[in-house]
Design a protein around this motif. Structure first.
Motif, short mmCIF file in Angstrom:
data_model
loop_
_atom_site.label_atom_id
_atom_site.label_comp_id
_atom_site.label_asym_id
_atom_site.label_seq_id
_atom_site.Cartn_x
_atom_site.Cartn_y
_atom_site.Cartn_z
N CYS A 40 0.82 -0.51 0.43
CA CYS A 40 0.13 0.24 0.23
C CYS A 40 0.93 1.36 0.15
CB CYS A 40 -1.35 0.08 1.07
SG CYS A 40 -2.09 1.28 1.33
N THR A 42 0.07 3.56 1.62
CA THR A 42 0.62 4.11 3.01
C THR A 42 2.29 3.69 3.42
OG1 THR A 42 -1.32 4.41 3.56
CG2 THR A 42 0.01 3.77 5.33
N CYS A 88 -5.31 -3.06 8.69
CA CYS A 88 -4.79 -1.84 9.24
C CYS A 88 -4.97 -1.66 10.73
CB CYS A 88 -5.50 -0.73 8.37
SG CYS A 88 -5.26 -0.61 6.93
N CYS A 158 -7.10 -3.48 2.95
CA CYS A 158 -6.93 -2.19 3.26
C CYS A 158 -7.71 -1.41 1.78
CB CYS A 158 -5.29 -1.67 3.29
SG CYS A 158 -5.60 0.67 2.94
N ARG A 338 -1.79 -3.41 -7.75
CA ARG A 338 -1.96 -3.86 -6.81
C ARG A 338 -0.60 -4.50 -6.81
NH1 ARG A 338 -2.40 0.04 -3.06
NH2 ARG A 338 -3.73 -0.18 -0.94
ZN ZN Z 1 -3.67 0.96 3.00
#
Ligand code: ZN
Ligand code: ZN
Length: 346
Positions: A40, A42, A88, A158, A338
């Protein structure tokens, strides 16, 4: 127990192989042998300490899918051999009104995020999915239904719930005109889920190259945001827009696309503050909102929904040795859609 993992030793340093300690099983814990772990954006922000002080070494990863290999004495939700996922967060205070309402992601007490966080003791650091196994409380683990591949299920933890939650909350369904802004890891799941919910889906992008994929993934229409005439013609025609863009953007242009009483929900997180003309809101009683992942129950609902409709993420499976180059490619939006790490290579 000691297990293998990939960790960033310090802020911005390349990730490298290491070993970490996972706790012994408590009565409500399950041990998950990780099969796949999504990457991700993040992970990159935190690994580079772009969102404030972070905890190092850091084992990122909060899109985890695997197989249960051991269960604590009081576990009822899982048995050995079940497919399980972790998203998460791995714990929360369990006592505040949001936790009690199944909205653990908005916990008002201490929430233990899956990595770069602290366990309930507020001391022990949490380590995420770029590893071969994880120990998680059964109440913070998800059941991955049969029929959903673990590789394509991992990013749902996520990216999937980030899109499902606002689409569900704001009533995407038949007759609802939904716009998804941006076709990346989040946006491509938004298109798939909104389409499966029966909504009339438009992918909104500044890149004309995204059109073919958007339609393939389930969008009914494509709106090129750099086309001034097309944007003008689309004013006041959307009932709901989910905005996944994490770069600075002109909010007024997108808010103007909303019909009377419609809402734009922000799920991307631009670093800079955004501005908006109040007139854009009052001109059609429009709303601007935000949404952050989902609670455990809603995440399970999302997984069940995706299994029922045969929805998974479009993934590129990589070996752990490719994590650092994959991060570079994520930054350059060069992935469809992804990256998923094959945990057997860690
Ligand atoms: Zn994420
Ligand atoms: Zn709480």
């Amino acid at each position: 127990m000691k297990i293998s993992a990939y960790a960033a030793p310090s802020a911005g340093a390349p990730l490298e192989p290491t070993t970490i300690e996972r706790r012994d099983l408590r009565s409500h814990d399950i041990l998950i042998d990780i099969k796949f772990s999504g990457i991700c954006h993040t992970d990159i922000h935190q690994g580079r300490e772009e969102w404030g002080q972070a905890i190092f070494p850091m084992v990122p990863g909060h899109e985890i899918a695997g197989v249960v290999t051991d269960v604590g004495s009081a576990v009822t939700k899982f048995k050995v051999g079940d497919h399980a996922g972790v998203g998460c967060f791995v714990d929360s205070c369990r006592e505040c009104e949001h936790c009690k309402a199944g909205l653990e992601q908005y916990c008002q007490g201490h929430i233990s995020v899956t990595y770069n966080g602290r366990e309930a003791d507020k001391e022990t650091p949490t380590y995420g999915g770029y590893s071969t196994a994880i120990v998680v409380d059964e109440n913070y683990s998800l059941t991955i239904p049969a029929g959903l591949g673990l590789d394509v299920a991992a990013p749902l933890m996520c990216a999937g719930i980030t899109m499902y939650s606002p689409l569900h909350r704001w009533g995407a369904g038949p007759g609802v005109r939904v716009g998804i802004v941006g076709l990346g890891g989040l946006g491509h799941m938004g298109v798939k889920i909104a389409h499966a919910m029966g909504a009339d889906v438009t992918l909104i992008s500044h890149s004309p190259h995204k059109e073919a994929d958007a339609l393939r993934l389930g969008a009914d229409h494509f709106l090129l945001s750099s086309d001034k005439e097309a944007m003008k013609a689309a004013r006041s025609t959307f009932d709901l827009i989910i905005n996944t863009v994490s770069a600075k953007l002109d909010l007024d242009r997108y808010m103007s696309l909303l019909a009377l009483d419609a809402t734009m929900v922000m799920v991307g997180i631009p670093e800079e503050a955004l501005s908006l003309r109040t007139f854009t809101l009052i001109a059609a009683r429009r709303s601007l909102a935000g949404s952050n992942i989902g609670g455990i129950k809603e995440t399970q609902d999302m997984l069940d929904f995706c299994a029922e409709h045969g929805l998974g993420s479009d993934v590129e499976i990589i070996d752990a040795q490719e994590i650092n180059s994959a991060w570079e490619r994520v930054i350059n939006s060069d992935v469809k859609y992804r990256f998923v790490i094959d945990a057997s290579t860690i």
